[in-house]
Design an enzyme around this catalytic site. Structure first.
Site, PDB file in Angstrom:
ATOM      1  N   GLU A   1       0.828  -1.201   0.000  1.00 28.11           N
ATOM      2  CA  GLU A   1       0.000   0.000   0.000  1.00 28.11           C
ATOM      3  C   GLU A   1       0.866   1.256   0.000  1.00 28.11           C
ATOM      4  O   GLU A   1       2.049   1.213   0.312  1.00 28.11           O
ATOM      5  CB  GLU A   1      -0.928   0.019   1.223  1.00 28.11           C
ATOM      6  CG  GLU A   1      -0.306  -0.418   2.532  1.00 28.11           C
ATOM      7  CD  GLU A   1       0.870   0.389   3.001  1.00 28.11           C
ATOM      8  OE1 GLU A   1       0.806   1.643   2.888  1.00 28.11           O
ATOM      9  OE2 GLU A   1       1.856  -0.194   3.463  1.00 28.11           O
TER      10      GLU A   1
ATOM     11  N   GLU B   1       4.520  -0.700   1.191  1.00 23.81           N
ATOM     12  CA  GLU B   1       4.709  -0.940  -0.246  1.00 23.81           C
ATOM     13  C   GLU B   1       4.646  -2.415  -0.625  1.00 23.81           C
ATOM     14  O   GLU B   1       4.726  -2.762  -1.795  1.00 23.81           O
ATOM     15  CB  GLU B   1       6.039  -0.363  -0.761  1.00 23.81           C
ATOM     16  CG  GLU B   1       6.248   1.107  -0.532  1.00 23.81           C
ATOM     17  CD  GLU B   1       7.601   1.604  -1.051  1.00 23.81           C
ATOM     18  OE1 GLU B   1       8.348   0.807  -1.672  1.00 23.81           O
ATOM     19  OE2 GLU B   1       7.919   2.779  -0.823  1.00 23.81           O
TER      20      GLU B   1
END
Length: 344
Positions: free
Chosen positions: A168, A310
């Site tokens: 994310e 991420e």
């Protein structure tokens, strides 16, 4: 809202076959430690002794959060879209780690407050330019929450491989994740809140107070989908939907850090059997992640002091999945290697 059914992976006969296959390898019993339990978990998920990691992919969902208006982040909201540009240019940590592990990477705009236009490598699933400020009102409508869940499910259904990791990007999303954690576990807000992208101790205390006030404002909200609608982010919601569908399709779910695990908290409240499909990549250095994992009875593979997000932890854990597959499929047995087994 349609929530896909997820079957538990428990299978006594297959479990016995996997134990026999693992224990017959040329090694003392249990000597490969976590790799042995990982190989068995993969076998139960894939419903076979011939386990494989096929076309792994990491989905990175990006979105903005209205709660940044409360001053809860060390970085401005523009960093969300700027980091999406960095992903598209191949310059982020997740790009490097995914590439080195031969893992496909998808970057999804779930709700970034920026107009990217048509872009190579960007999957446009934008539902809004971020959420509302949940300190003042629900983060999204129930219809938007349902649409985000459905969008995540559709993306998971399109994947060809059998392993999917989740990442994310979204300034303010540790605040949303901490609120979700508190509401879904009952752990005090002070133990859920951390530094995020680098807040000072004073900043962390302010963040805590913002969440506590928001929780008091929405005190009647308790059901999982209501909690997600009120406090979640569009990226968190799409991740939850993608997890639910991927598990329903018997894919291995690689779980990253604090924010991704908050999405799993929601998914697990809706379908508890989803936890059978989860491989927890690592324990984040973000305050609260260890307790969040404990609430799920999760045992992470790695502890590297990461707090980047991420999906980086997913990419770094992939070699361990390959190791589990390879020892089970390629390592000699006592019989094939003509090595004497342990005396009775």
């Amino acid at each position: 809202m349609f929530i896909p059914a997820i079957s538990p992976t428990a299978d006594e006969a297959l479990s016995d076959l996997l134990d026999q296959a693992i224990n017959n390898k040329t090694k003392p019993l249990g000597s490969l430690g976590v790799l042995e339990s990982l190989a068995k978990q993969l076998g139960l998920i894939q419903n076979t002794r011939d386990i494989a990691v096929r076309s792994p992919a990491i989905l990175v969902f990006a979105a903005d959060h209205g709660v940044v208006a409360e001053g809860i982040s060390a970085y401005p909201q523009d960093v969300t879209w700027q980091m999406v540009e960095n992903f598209l240019a191949g310059g982020a940590a997740i790009n490097i780690f995914a590439e080195q592990n031969n893992c496909a990477l998808q970057v999804i705009d779930a709700g970034v407050n920026h107009a990217f236009g048509p872009r190579d490598g960007l999957v446009d699933r934008k539902l809004a330019n971020g959420t509302h400020n949940f300190a003042q009102e629900p983060a999204m409508s129930r219809a938007t929450c349902h649409a985000a869940l459905a969008a995540g499910m559709a993306l998971a259904a399109e994947l060809e491989g059998n392993v999917v990791g989740f990442g994310e990007m979204g300034i303010g999303n540790t605040t949303a994740a901490a609120a979700l954690m508190h509401k879904l576990t009952g752990i005090p807000v002070a133990q859920c809140v951390g530094a995020g992208t680098g807040l000072s101790p004073e900043g962390v205390l302010h963040k805590q107070r913002v969440i506590e006030a928001a929780v008091a404002c929405h005190a009647s909200v308790n059901e999982p989908l209501d909690v997600l609608t009120t406090f979640g982010g569009l990226e968190i919601t799409m991740i939850a939907g993608a997890m639910l569908k991927a598990a329903a399709l018997r894919k291995v779910l690689l779980i990253d850090g604090f924010i991704v695990t908050s999405a799993l908290l929601v998914a697990a409240r809706l379908q508890p059997a989803i936890l059978d499909y989860c491989v927890f990549a690592h324990c984040s250095d973000e305050q609260g992640h260890r307790q969040m994992l404990a609430a799920l009875d999760a045992k992470p593979l790695l502890s590297l002091g990461l707090r980047l997000g991420e999906g980086t932890g997913c990419a770094l854990a992939l070699p361990l999945l390959h190791a589990a597959v390879n020892f089970l499929s390629r390592m000699a047995t006592f019989e094939s290697a003509q090595v004497s087994a342990k005396a009775d």
